[in-house]
Each structure stands twice: as C-alpha cells, then as structure tokens.
Enzyme design. Sequence first.
Site, PDB file in Angstrom:
ATOM      1  N   GLU A 119       0.764  -1.293   0.059  1.00  0.00           N
ATOM      2  CA  GLU A 119       0.040  -0.063  -0.065  1.00  0.00           C
ATOM      3  C   GLU A 119       0.749   1.258  -0.028  1.00  0.00           C
ATOM      4  O   GLU A 119       1.690   1.432   0.835  1.00  0.00           O
ATOM      5  CB  GLU A 119      -0.906   0.030   1.297  1.00  0.00           C
ATOM      6  CG  GLU A 119      -1.815   1.431   1.185  1.00  0.00           C
ATOM      7  CD  GLU A 119      -2.614   1.375   2.421  1.00  0.00           C
ATOM      8  OE1 GLU A 119      -2.647   0.438   3.162  1.00  0.00           O
ATOM      9  OE2 GLU A 119      -3.592   2.205   2.417  1.00  0.00           O
ATOM     10  N   ARG A 130       5.598 -12.743   9.834  1.00  0.00           N
ATOM     11  CA  ARG A 130       6.225 -11.472   9.564  1.00  0.00           C
ATOM     12  C   ARG A 130       7.556 -11.479  10.107  1.00  0.00           C
ATOM     13  O   ARG A 130       7.868 -12.163  11.090  1.00  0.00           O
ATOM     14  CB  ARG A 130       5.477 -10.306   9.759  1.00  0.00           C
ATOM     15  CG  ARG A 130       4.922 -10.163  11.209  1.00  0.00           C
ATOM     16  CD  ARG A 130       3.970  -9.220  11.713  1.00  0.00           C
ATOM     17  NE  ARG A 130       4.358  -7.724  11.117  1.00  0.00           N
ATOM     18  CZ  ARG A 130       3.821  -7.115  10.171  1.00  0.00           C
ATOM     19  NH1 ARG A 130       2.876  -7.500   9.722  1.00  0.00           N
ATOM     20  NH2 ARG A 130       4.368  -5.757  10.180  1.00  0.00           N
ATOM     21  N   LYS A 173       4.509   1.206   9.162  1.00  0.00           N
ATOM     22  CA  LYS A 173       4.699   2.146   8.669  1.00  0.00           C
ATOM     23  C   LYS A 173       3.751   3.366   9.393  1.00  0.00           C
ATOM     24  O   LYS A 173       4.342   4.578   9.294  1.00  0.00           O
ATOM     25  CB  LYS A 173       3.649   2.278   7.267  1.00  0.00           C
ATOM     26  CG  LYS A 173       4.592   1.543   6.386  1.00  0.00           C
ATOM     27  CD  LYS A 173       4.026   1.309   4.973  1.00  0.00           C
ATOM     28  CE  LYS A 173       3.066   0.100   4.647  1.00  0.00           C
ATOM     29  NZ  LYS A 173       2.630  -0.091   3.589  1.00  0.00           N
TER      30      LYS A 173
END
Length: 557
Positions: A33, A258, A268
């Site tokens: 994104e 992750r 982020k």
Amino acid sequence: MNEAPKDFIREIIANDIKMGKYGGRVHTRFPPEPNGYLHIGHAKSILLNYGIAQDFKGKFNLRYDDTNPEKEEQEYVDAIKRDVQWLGAAWEDREFYASDYFEQLYQWAEELIKKGQAYVCDLSAEEVTAYRGTLQTPGRESPYRHRSIEENLDLLRRMRAGEFPDGSKTLRAKIDMAHPNLNMRDPVMYRIRHATHHRTGERWCIYPSYDWAHGQSDSIEGITHSICTLEFEDHRPLYDWFLDQLGIHHPQQIEFARLNLTYTVMSKRLLLQLVQEGHVRGWDDPRMPTIAALRRRGYTPEAIRDFMQRVGVTKVESIVEIEMLEHSLRQDLNKRALRRLAVLDPLRVVITNYPDDQIEEFEAINNPEDPSTGTRKVPFSKVLYIERDDFMENPPKDFYRLAPGREVRLRYAYFVKCVDVVKDAQGNALELRCTYDPATRGGDAPDGRKVKATIHWVSAQHAIEAEVRLYERLFTKPDPLDVPEGRSWKENINPNSLIVLQNCKLEPSLADAQAGDRVQFERKGYFCVDPDSTAKKVFNRTVDLKDTWAKLQRKQN
Ligand code: ATP
Ligand code: MG
C-alpha cells in the site's frame, strides 16, 4: 527446480506443480500500500515472492494496493519502486495498481447484489462494529440486510454517483452474522469517501475495502500463490468466499510469519510518526529500518538477501536479533569494501626528527580479502593526525597504544615514539611530539624489537576534511513497544542515536568518493558516502567492526 524446496511455501508450490494445479504455472506478487516507505519487513516479502517466481521459472508482479486515497501519495509509489528495484526484484513490465481494477470490482459488486449476496447498509461505522458481536457472541443482522435487489442496485449506483455523504452507507457482503470468524459477518466491501485519489483523481467516491480488492486483484492478474503475513490468516475464508461466489480464477493464499527485529519498530504508521514529529530527519534517515534508509546507510542488497536466508520462512512468530542483520552486512562489506585510513577524532602529531619538507608514499593494501583490488599510495609527512583515543598520558596496564615514552607502529610507515605532549591550559593534549626510527620503514625493526600496537594516521597536509555521522540504535530497548500502561513507546527513543563529527581527516585517495560508495576505515568500521556531501564530504557509519552476532552465537553454542 532440482534442489529440495527451502521452506514450507516452496514445498506447497512444488507439490502444486506436481499435481498440475494452475497448469504448473507459478505467479506471485508483492502488494504494497503506497502509504509510506518500505521497511526491512517488506524486504522479506519482496525477496520471498520474487525468489519463488525465480526458483520456479514463474512471474512476479509489483502491485500497488492503492485503495485508500487519504493516506496514499505518489512520493510513496516512487519510493517503493526504487526500493524493490534496488533489492533486485524485477517485475519487468508488470507494474499494476488495484485502482486500475476499480471498474471491474464495481461490476462484480453489482453481480453479487444481483445474486443476493451483497446489500447496501445504512448503519454507521460504530453501529456496524456494535452489531458484529464478539468471538463469544454472534452478531446481529443489520436492519438493512433484507433490502430488495432493485433497491440495493439503485443505492449502490447512487453511492457511486456521489449522492451520499461520507460514512452514511456501505456495501456489505451478505454472509453470516453468526459465523465464528468475525471477518465473515457481513464484511464491508465499499465505503463512501469523497477524496482525491493519487491516480484516479475525482473519478470515484466509493472505495473498496482491502478484503474486497485484494483477492479479486490477485485473480485478475492470474496470480497462483498469494503469499502474505499471518495476520491475514483469518481473512482467508473471506478471500476464498468472494472468489468462489464470483467463480473466477482462484489463487491460493498462503501465510507466513512476519519479520520482527529487536530495537526496531516495523509499522509504517509508527515510522510515519517518527518522521512527522522530527525524531529522525526523514524516511531515509540512516537510523530508520526503511529500505531507503538502509541503502543510504551503506547496506547492500546482497547483505539483506543473506540475512533473509538465515532467517528463513516459517509460520511461527519470532523476533530476530538485529545483530544477525549486522552480521550479514559485515560479512558482505568485508569482501567488497576498500580499506582506507581515516582519523575521526584527530590529535596532531609532529615527527620532530623527520625532514620538514619531505613527503614519502607508502603502498597500502586496498582489501586483503580481495587481492584483485591491488594497492594505493598513501602520503606521509612530518605532521600527521592520529586518533585522539590512541593516546593516553597516564595509560592503565592494558593500554598498549601511544603514551609518553612509548613506541608504536604507524600502519604501513614507521615506528614512532612519543617524547613530549603539548597541552592547553586545561591540560588536554593539543599535540604530540614524536620521533621516528628511519630503520623501521615499512613497519618492522631490523633489530627485531617489537611494538604492541599498530595505529592508523593521516598526513595533515594531504588530509581531506570530512563530516562523519555515527549512529547508535534508535531505541534503547530490544522491544521498543514495551512500555508501561499509559506511556508512549516514544519514551524508548534513544536521544543519542546520532553523533556528528565535523573535523575528520581522511587520506587523500577519498577525494573522488561518490555518494553511495562504501569503504572500511581501518579499525573504525564500514562507512558510506552520504548524498548530503558537498565540497566537504559526509560519511555515514554503516556498522562498526565488532561482530557481536558471532560472539552471541559462540556463547550460545
Ligand atoms: P505495516 O504493517 O508495516 O504498516 P503493511 O502490512 O501495512 O505494513 P503493506 O504495504 O500492506 O504494509 O504490505 C505489503 C506486503 O508486505 C504485505 O503482503 C505484507 O504481508 C508484507 N509485510 C509487511 N510487513 C512485513 C513484515 N514485517 N515481514 C514480512 N512481510 C511483511
Ligand atoms: Mg497493510
């Protein structure tokens, strides 16, 4: 592929190929994104997806998941492209945007309405949450759930036409409000947002949710294996449901754990706060865990790839020690970085018995790990700089470097002996007076006498002035988010994470160093030329020389 699969995902794929699934095709994607810069966690996903495509002779797409206009920007799109490219993941001509599929997604939404599988709901966001229920209790049906197909189609078309304000309506999938998986309790497919999108401008005022956009985008692109992190495991039933209802190409979603790193925040949203609140100098500040920052700091793609191989791919959440990343980095830089002499905290040394105007040149090895890099000449003269901490006036027992009356070797040059110390009013050493022994030229004494230390130096009249930026960890705790209730993780920011040295002296061969060049300053660490360089060069310390990871490993074994 001849080798055995390297991880459980490759195992699944190898088996799919054997079974002829997807006609033996392999097609992966990285779906960022564009709402911030990529971080080292994303690098794991990029290298995994790209590496799989390569191993199985398949294809790899870069797809921007740009469904959230308020947070997304062209700057991020461009930064992501640079970073993926730098990591070596080639998407060739397959650069895609979820926003390019908005029309198709909309058509599919109408299709679901016509099949009685989606409806327009007037509940507010808070009400939708309240109606959803909990893991223990089933949800309640929306009072709008049984609108007719005609009414739903009319309302969705009017939503698209901009007739309704933000937040007043949503389109929801009609699945099951008592489903044990909360994601299946009539999830939202479209929200109204009168916002300007960085690519579609004002064309849309309804935007698809992640769940509605993602699987269908995968399908449109013919993705075979949709690899994502574990937090999407609970979304997989919904991913599958949409594709099954639409009856379109159905990729397989596979989740992995992750990457988490000690002393690092990897979100982020939090990284954006560090930037916006000025805790760092920008997204690519070398203290950040972003790919842009690692590049600026002097990391190599090879080091990052090596690190990811060591970390591996599993389904188990873990936190990797940052020392391991630094270990991979040192291993790589050791092979490729040319050695140079640089004095970061200079102390003047005058060789009293050296002829005033004489200059000699010594042959210095560029990289002992790579003889093909040859040698260079380093000039020597009467006035030199050495590192301030290589001298002590009253040394403790275990200090073997320069002190009054003590002799050391100057790397590549001569033995020198300290005969006097010139001090300021506070008693700080301003300058050392030394004598040299001409018979030790090249670094050894013909009479066989030994010295206990070899130190580096730079000739004063030949030195290049530079700024050097030393970095410490950005956080004081291995888990920066570990704070007492009600306190901020930002209290764990290390206030001393940047130290700037302005008077560094470099050997003259560094005059031509260009932004991005990486070197080892002997005894001091690996450094990289920063793009901030002007006539005066700026170097970032990439990492020091002490391999704490190797030591940790030895201790554990
Ligand atoms: P963040 O949570 O850091 O804000 P994100 O997941 O929102 O990141 P996206 O742009 O949505 O960021 O992520 C793109 C891809 O990168 C996703 O497939 C996601 O699973 C993967 N990814 C994100 N963070 C990590 C990580 N720490 N380790 C491995 N893969 C990750
Ligand atoms: Mg995300």
